[in-house]
Design a protein around this motif. Sequence first.
Motif, PDB file in Angstrom:
ATOM      1  N   GLN A  98       0.718  -1.124   0.140  1.00 14.76           N
ATOM      2  CA  GLN A  98      -0.017  -0.024   0.097  1.00 14.76           C
ATOM      3  C   GLN A  98       0.964   1.023   0.074  1.00 14.76           C
ATOM      4  OE1 GLN A  98      -3.097   0.028   3.068  1.00 14.76           O
ATOM      5  NE2 GLN A  98      -3.300  -2.178   2.715  1.00 14.76           N
ATOM      6  N   GLN A  99       1.932   1.244   0.804  1.00 10.44           N
ATOM      7  CA  GLN A  99       3.069   2.334   0.839  1.00 10.44           C
ATOM      8  C   GLN A  99       3.522   2.774  -0.586  1.00 10.44           C
ATOM      9  OE1 GLN A  99       5.724   1.414   3.944  1.00 10.44           O
ATOM     10  NE2 GLN A  99       5.099   3.058   5.035  1.00 10.44           N
ATOM     11  N   LEU A 100       4.015   1.746  -1.307  1.00 11.23           N
ATOM     12  CA  LEU A 100       4.264   1.768  -2.837  1.00 11.23           C
ATOM     13  C   LEU A 100       3.189   2.474  -3.631  1.00 11.23           C
ATOM     14  CD1 LEU A 100       6.436  -1.643  -3.011  1.00 11.23           C
ATOM     15  CD2 LEU A 100       7.437   0.698  -2.990  1.00 11.23           C
ATOM     16  N   LEU A 101       2.051   1.925  -3.410  1.00  9.28           N
ATOM     17  CA  LEU A 101       0.954   2.309  -4.293  1.00  9.28           C
ATOM     18  C   LEU A 101       0.621   3.722  -4.019  1.00  9.28           C
ATOM     19  CD1 LEU A 101      -1.220   1.771  -6.117  1.00  9.28           C
ATOM     20  CD2 LEU A 101      -2.751   0.975  -4.488  1.00  9.28           C
ATOM     21  N   GLN A 102       0.527   4.236  -2.725  1.00 11.41           N
ATOM     22  CA  GLN A 102       0.317   5.604  -2.362  1.00 11.41           C
ATOM     23  C   GLN A 102       1.594   6.531  -2.770  1.00 11.41           C
ATOM     24  OE1 GLN A 102      -0.437   4.310   2.093  1.00 11.41           O
ATOM     25  NE2 GLN A 102      -1.199   6.445   1.703  1.00 11.41           N
ATOM     26  N   GLU A 103       2.614   6.004  -3.103  1.00  8.39           N
ATOM     27  CA  GLU A 103       3.748   6.844  -3.439  1.00  8.39           C
ATOM     28  C   GLU A 103       3.634   6.910  -4.925  1.00  8.39           C
ATOM     29  OE1 GLU A 103       6.819   5.189   0.070  1.00  8.39           O
ATOM     30  OE2 GLU A 103       7.052   4.437  -1.723  1.00  8.39           O
ATOM     31  N   SER A 104       3.285   5.891  -5.439  1.00  6.87           N
ATOM     32  CA  SER A 104       3.142   6.049  -7.065  1.00  6.87           C
ATOM     33  C   SER A 104       2.132   6.751  -7.572  1.00  6.87           C
ATOM     34  CB  SER A 104       3.253   4.620  -7.660  1.00  6.87           C
ATOM     35  OG  SER A 104       1.929   4.042  -7.401  1.00  6.87           O
ATOM     36  N   SER A 105       0.804   6.897  -6.655  1.00 10.74           N
ATOM     37  CA  SER A 105      -0.293   7.926  -7.234  1.00 10.74           C
ATOM     38  C   SER A 105      -0.288   8.986  -6.518  1.00 10.74           C
ATOM     39  CB  SER A 105      -1.369   6.815  -6.945  1.00 10.74           C
ATOM     40  OG  SER A 105      -1.571   6.340  -5.423  1.00 10.74           O
TER      41      SER A 105
END
Length: 364
Positions: free
Chosen positions: A348-355
């Motif tokens: 989820q952290q990686l997704l938040q960073e990318s979006s």
Amino acid sequence: MNVNTEVCIVGAGPGGALLAYLLAKNNISTVLVERHNGIDKEFRGEHLNSEGEQILKKHRLYEKVKEYGLLLMDRVEYWSENKLIKSVFPPPDSEHVGIHVPQNHLLNVILKEAKKYDNFQLLMGTRVSKLIEDQNGRYIGVKAIMNDTEITINSSIIIGADGRYSTIRKLANIPTDIIKHGYDLLWAKVPRPVSWDPTVRLTLINNQQLALFTQAGGYIQIGWNIEEGSFTKLRKNSFKPFVKQLVEAFPELTETVEKNINSWSDFVLLNVQSSRSKTWVKDGLIIMGDAAHTMSPTAALGVNIAMKDADTLAGIIIEAVQNKDISTFNLKKFENARRKEVESLQEQQLLQESSFKHNFDVTL
């Protein structure tokens, strides 16, 4: 010098300290080892979410921490070109979107409570140098240096709660995969203007996130994303054009920034990474918190996850000691209970960073 204990915890951060308190409270002899001489650490994860809050309340620590001082965040704001474009407010069942708790306040409370128990011992300024194994390869203690003197701590269970660069993990030869996130983080702290509300304010500068966290005690913590590995090159230039971008984004900070950020040395660099260890448990040894699964700074999850680790692990150790079954199979229940959730949160952290940039697209 020899010390005998049922559990030896290495690392007196929030996770390690909370675990030590919960074990001592349940009549398990516990030694907590901390390599620093004090607990006043700057620029650590200091924001509690609802889970962290509930863990403190569960163990009747929240009100005590509140007496030391904490700050409820009113909202999260997204800003672009000096304009507020979006706000996130607390859900109906909460009075905040997060809580700032200075880490020394949290640790002071937990350690003060732990010291009420005779079976708790805190060794500050003590650095672990070696793990001790028996003839079967089970870990049964540690060698450590305290005041230039080697001490031996004999222990039935060793806990590595000593952070992302864990000595215990390295000594136990536990392989760890490092996940890079493509950015590093510069921290700074300035006194906040009187008119500045308890908020988390987010914006983009050069396509990178800038986050401003209101802090208890009248401060603003600045978290400024920069390209991974770029700080060495960046600091060869004048810091003034860099900081100018901050005051242009938030002009009301001009005075406090000019008074308190006078050189690159007023920033602290965090090399951002997350990690996943191949195992969290070996014979007689467990790693937890950042030692087992470093989190990125996104959403300020680290301290909350470490405390949830402690809460979960305490119950497993208490039951294991009471049943006189501290087998690896039994202790592995901790990893089985926590790994899936932790790795999901890392994703989820990686997704938040990318979006993250999508938050500033008013057409969405």
